[in-house]
Design an enzyme around this catalytic site. Structure first.
Site, PDB file in Angstrom:
ATOM      1  N   GLU A  50      -3.529   7.470  -4.277  1.00 13.29           N
ATOM      2  CA  GLU A  50      -3.948   6.978  -5.592  1.00 13.29           C
ATOM      3  C   GLU A  50      -5.453   7.159  -5.822  1.00 13.29           C
ATOM      4  OE1 GLU A  50      -2.384   2.907  -4.995  1.00 13.29           O
ATOM      5  OE2 GLU A  50      -4.444   2.194  -5.167  1.00 13.29           O
ATOM      6  N   ARG A  58       0.860  -1.183   0.000  1.00 14.70           N
ATOM      7  CA  ARG A  58       0.000   0.000   0.000  1.00 14.70           C
ATOM      8  C   ARG A  58       0.893   1.228   0.000  1.00 14.70           C
ATOM      9  NH1 ARG A  58      -3.386  -2.900  -1.501  1.00 14.70           N
ATOM     10  NH2 ARG A  58      -5.448  -3.349  -0.625  1.00 14.70           N
ATOM     11  N   HIS A 108      -1.481   0.201  -9.674  1.00 17.57           N
ATOM     12  CA  HIS A 108      -2.105  -0.753  -8.747  1.00 17.57           C
ATOM     13  C   HIS A 108      -2.705  -1.952  -9.505  1.00 17.57           C
ATOM     14  CE1 HIS A 108      -4.133  -1.082  -4.519  1.00 17.57           C
ATOM     15  NE2 HIS A 108      -3.892  -2.283  -5.038  1.00 17.57           N
ATOM     16  N   ILE A 109      -1.825  -2.679 -10.190  1.00 17.70           N
ATOM     17  CA  ILE A 109      -2.293  -3.791 -11.029  1.00 17.70           C
ATOM     18  C   ILE A 109      -1.611  -5.115 -10.665  1.00 17.70           C
ATOM     19  CG2 ILE A 109      -3.064  -2.451 -13.028  1.00 17.70           C
ATOM     20  CD1 ILE A 109      -0.285  -2.933 -14.305  1.00 17.70           C
TER      21      ILE A 109
HETATM   22  C1  DGY Z   1      -5.687  -6.277  -2.882  1.00 13.84           C
HETATM   23  O1  DGY Z   1      -6.292  -7.321  -3.131  1.00 13.84           O
HETATM   24  O2  DGY Z   1      -5.584  -5.831  -1.732  1.00 13.84           O
HETATM   25  C2  DGY Z   1      -5.118  -5.537  -4.031  1.00 13.84           C
HETATM   26  O3  DGY Z   1      -4.243  -4.539  -3.636  1.00 13.84           O
HETATM   27  C3  DGY Z   1      -6.228  -4.959  -4.879  1.00 13.84           C
HETATM   28  O4  DGY Z   1      -6.914  -3.992  -4.120  1.00 13.84           O
END
Ligand code: DGY
Length: 330
Positions: free
Chosen positions: A272, A243, A290-291
């Site tokens: 983000e 994060r 964030h992929i």
């Molecule tokens: C998660 O599953 O926590 C990923 O970061 C997608 O939000």
């Protein structure tokens, strides 16, 4: 409850068709299929009279929201991370919370390793240069990056994803693995991964490549800041697939600008989808939106698990992956 009346739920983000069909078979579904998440006010409004909600990491579930939505009994997020949900407030109000662990572990680890490689080997920088017409010739040190194989892989946060990244480093790239975690792994798991437990400072000093995979919480907020970056090798790379708030982005941008560390690969950002402008101007940072878990099979599996949780939670069955199971027995 009248058997003919289906419980009302909100599906707050777009979901795969088969998942939506399963939810519609079980519930009266209010569906938000827009690309932009609902505002907090719209979310509160749409939760009126709902007993369950299907969300992703973009919807915040706060104590205030729970107080404004007293009919809510289940919050099911299509994410493994749950820092966007006030779990204690949910538990206090006997609202069940579920997340989607395990199904995303391997694809997230693949991406974490890919980001490490792209960062160490300067792939984005090379592609930008090529597309901009800047490739003039070959020379011995042209876009020379850091070695990956045989180096020391540091992992901060050794849960399922951290361990999957450790396996890739150890068995795929012959790396020495050092890690730091709130609790030490069992000896047989350490032996299987060839991973050595060290203190946080030693981890920062030892790692050629440091991957952040720890959960975000008030305790881990900005746990990589100026002081921590100062302990890292000037040749080190830093990768964050956890994060954004774990890293002090201003301190990181300064360290990258002054080459106090070599490079960073970031898939997550504190504000983000807004990205700290200081990071956008730097050549030695690889930025992705964030992929890390974004493969279609994984995203289908995450959505299906979130829906299974919601259906079980509201039909008296055992939800597969509850975060506060004590609510079920209360
Ligand atoms: C998660 O599953 O926590 C990923 O970061 C997608 O939000």
């Amino acid at each position: 409850m009248n058997a003919a009346v289906k419980p009302a739920v909100l599906v707050a983000r777009r979901a795969p068709t088969e998942v939506l069909e399963a939810l519609r078979a079980a519930f009266e579904v209010d569906y938000h299929d827009g690309e932009v998440p609902l505002s907090p006010e719209a979310l509160r409004e749409r939760l009126q009279g709902k007993v369950g909600v299907y969300i992703t990491g973009t919807e915040r579930i706060t104590a205030e929201l729970l107080d404004a939505a007293p009919s809510l009994r289940a919050v099911c997020t299509m994410s493994v991370g749950y820092n966007h949900i006030d779990l204690a407030a949910c538990t206090a109000r006997r609202v069940l919370v579920t997340n989607t662990p395990d199904v995303l572990t391997e694809s997230t680890a693949d991406f974490g390793f890919a980001l490490l490689m792209a960062t160490a080997r300067r792939m984005s920088e090379g592609e930008r240069l090529l597309r901009d017409g800047g490739w003039k010739s070959w020379s011995w040190d042209f876009l020379a990056g850091a070695e990956v194989h045989g180096t020391t892989l540091g992992i901060l946060g050794m849960g399922r994803i951290g361990q999957a990244i450790a396996r890739r480093g150890r068995f795929g790239f012959g790396m020495q693995v050092v890690y730091h975690n709130r609790s030490r792994l069992p000896a047989d798991t350490e032996a299987e991964l060839g991973a050595r437990y060290v203190g946080k400072d030693e981890l920062l000093r030892a790692a050629d490549h440091l991957v952040l995979v720890l959960p975000y919480s008030p305790e881990s907020h900005h746990c990589i800041g100026a002081a921590e970056l100062a302990l890292m090798k000037p040749t080190a790379t830093l990768v964050n697939v956890a994060r954004g708030g774990i890293v002090d982005e201003d301190a990181l941008a300064a360290a990258l600008r002054e080459r106090r560390i070599a490079a960073a690969g970031l898939d997550v950002f504190e504000g983000e989808p807004r990205v700290n402008p200081a990071l956008l101007t730097l050549p030695n940072v690889v930025l992705t939106p964030h992929i890390a878990s974004a493969t279609l099979p994984t995203r289908h599996a995450m959505a299906a698990l979130a829906a299974d949780n919601l259906i079980a939670a509201l039909t008296g069955a055992a939800p597969p992956t509850p975060l506060n199971p004590e609510v079920l027995s209360a």
